[in-house]
Enzyme design. Structure first.
Site, PDB file in Angstrom:
ATOM      1  N   ASP A 264       0.864  -1.165   0.000  1.00 38.52           N
ATOM      2  CA  ASP A 264       0.000   0.000   0.000  1.00 38.52           C
ATOM      3  C   ASP A 264       0.914   1.232   0.000  1.00 38.52           C
ATOM      4  O   ASP A 264       2.115   1.130   0.284  1.00 38.52           O
ATOM      5  CB  ASP A 264      -0.862  -0.049   1.274  1.00 38.52           C
ATOM      6  CG  ASP A 264      -1.619   1.233   1.499  1.00 38.52           C
ATOM      7  OD1 ASP A 264      -2.293   1.682   0.562  1.00 38.52           O
ATOM      8  OD2 ASP A 264      -1.538   1.801   2.617  1.00 38.52           O
TER       9      ASP A 264
ATOM     10  N   ASP B 199      -0.238   5.188   0.856  1.00 41.76           N
ATOM     11  CA  ASP B 199      -0.500   6.169   1.920  1.00 41.76           C
ATOM     12  C   ASP B 199      -0.539   5.507   3.300  1.00 41.76           C
ATOM     13  O   ASP B 199      -1.294   4.561   3.527  1.00 41.76           O
ATOM     14  CB  ASP B 199      -1.845   6.873   1.685  1.00 41.76           C
ATOM     15  CG  ASP B 199      -1.745   7.935   0.598  1.00 41.76           C
ATOM     16  OD1 ASP B 199      -0.642   8.148   0.079  1.00 41.76           O
ATOM     17  OD2 ASP B 199      -2.781   8.546   0.279  1.00 41.76           O
TER      18      ASP B 199
ATOM     19  N   ASP C 171      -1.782  -0.556   5.821  1.00 36.39           N
ATOM     20  CA  ASP C 171      -2.176   0.039   7.101  1.00 36.39           C
ATOM     21  C   ASP C 171      -3.683   0.196   7.225  1.00 36.39           C
ATOM     22  O   ASP C 171      -4.161   0.745   8.212  1.00 36.39           O
ATOM     23  CB  ASP C 171      -1.523   1.417   7.291  1.00 36.39           C
ATOM     24  CG  ASP C 171      -2.189   2.480   6.432  1.00 36.39           C
ATOM     25  OD1 ASP C 171      -2.547   2.170   5.258  1.00 36.39           O
ATOM     26  OD2 ASP C 171      -2.384   3.609   6.918  1.00 36.39           O
TER      27      ASP C 171
HETATM   28 MG    MG Z   1      -3.047   3.194   3.447  1.00 41.92          MG
END
Ligand code: MG
Length: 279
Positions: free
Chosen positions: A16, A18, A215
């Site tokens: 991922d 961000d 995240d």
């Molecule tokens: Mg993310």
């Protein structure tokens, strides 16, 4: 004499962006650069698997000097650089020289469903906000807003209150809602970040070890399908509530956690990645 000890194990890193490879607030990635350089030397593909758009992701690929496949808008499409090997068996769209394999429905269909449901529920699309408001929400400078709005497959939106009835309404229409680090994302059914892992892994074939780092709740599908799943804590909500097992929880947030975890993965797998040694 060179003796073959084990079949070559190919490491594929799916990550991922961000809040994982780049900092949730500052969008910086300095702390990940040394490990990225090692992965580049080892020719380990680092496959960005993000809710970001094609122009946003392609720009980041250039900044990072990556020449791997990358997936955009929560698994809606995976793009392969020109001449990349292995080559996908199909090319649904060609965009700026990249061959795109598409899993998601076109944005105008997603947008239409969004606008229909928006008549009954207080949902607000990021595409209907002015640049100033988006800047305030994301911390992005004005020049980064048009690439964010340049969506081909999904609609990012906000909603206060209970999202469940909205999820059900979209589901009845063949769409699904995922929770990202900042926004909800409306996507077509049948696309997710995990599908990207499956597609790329199959394309490589052979002995492959996949690593996934994310995240958010929208990383769950990806983490479920990778051999080593790593959850990075987020500064806003801590560890996302993903049900993935086994799951490694990084100690640090963002690129620092990413770099620590990838260093650990390399320490463990490096002997397996070497295919021969002098005897
Ligand atoms: Mg993310």
């Amino acid at each position: 004499m060179v003796q073959e000890l084990a079949p070559k194990l190919r490491l594929l890193v799916f990550t991922d962006v961000d809040g994982t490879l780049i900092d949730h607030f500052t969008y910086r990635y300095d702390e990940a650069l040394p490990v990225l350089a090692i992965l580049k030397t080892l020719k380990v593909p680092v496959i960005l698997n993000t809710s970001k758009t094609f122009p946003e992701t392609r720009e980041l690929m250039e900044e990072l000097g990556l020449n791997s496949p990358f997936a955009v808008e929560n698994g809606a499409a995976v793009f392969f650089p020109e001449g990349f090997s292995p080559r996908p068996e199909r090319c649904d769209i060609v965009l700026e020289g990249y061959c795109g394999v598409v899993f998601g429905r076109p944005h105008d269909e997603v947008r239409k469903a969004f606008l229909d449901v928006a008549r009954s529920y207080p949902i607000r699309s990021v595409l209907d906000m002015d640049d100033e408001e988006i800047s305030a929400l994301t911390g992005l400078p004005p020049e980064r807003i048009p690439p964010l709005k340049s969506r081909m497959f999904s609609e990012p939106f906000l909603m206060e209150g209970d999202i469940q009835p909205v999820i059900e309404e979209f589901s009845r229409r063949g769409f699904r809602v995922l929770k990202g680090g900042r926004f909800y994302h409306l996507l077509s059914e049948g696309q997710d970040k995990g599908k990207v892992v499956e597609f790329v892994r199959r394309l490589y074939g052979g002995a492959v070890l996949t690593v996934g780092l994310g995240d958010g709740k929208n990383d769950e599908d990806m983490l479920r399908r990778t051999d080593l799943a790593i959850l990075i804590p987020n500064p806003k909500y801590g560890y996302a509530p993903v049900s993935v097992s086994p799951l490694r929880r990084a100690r640090c947030m963002g690129p620092k956690g990413w770099a620590e975890e990838m260093t650990h993965v390399l320490r463990k797998t490096l002997p397996l990645l070497s295919v021969s040694r002098e005897t």
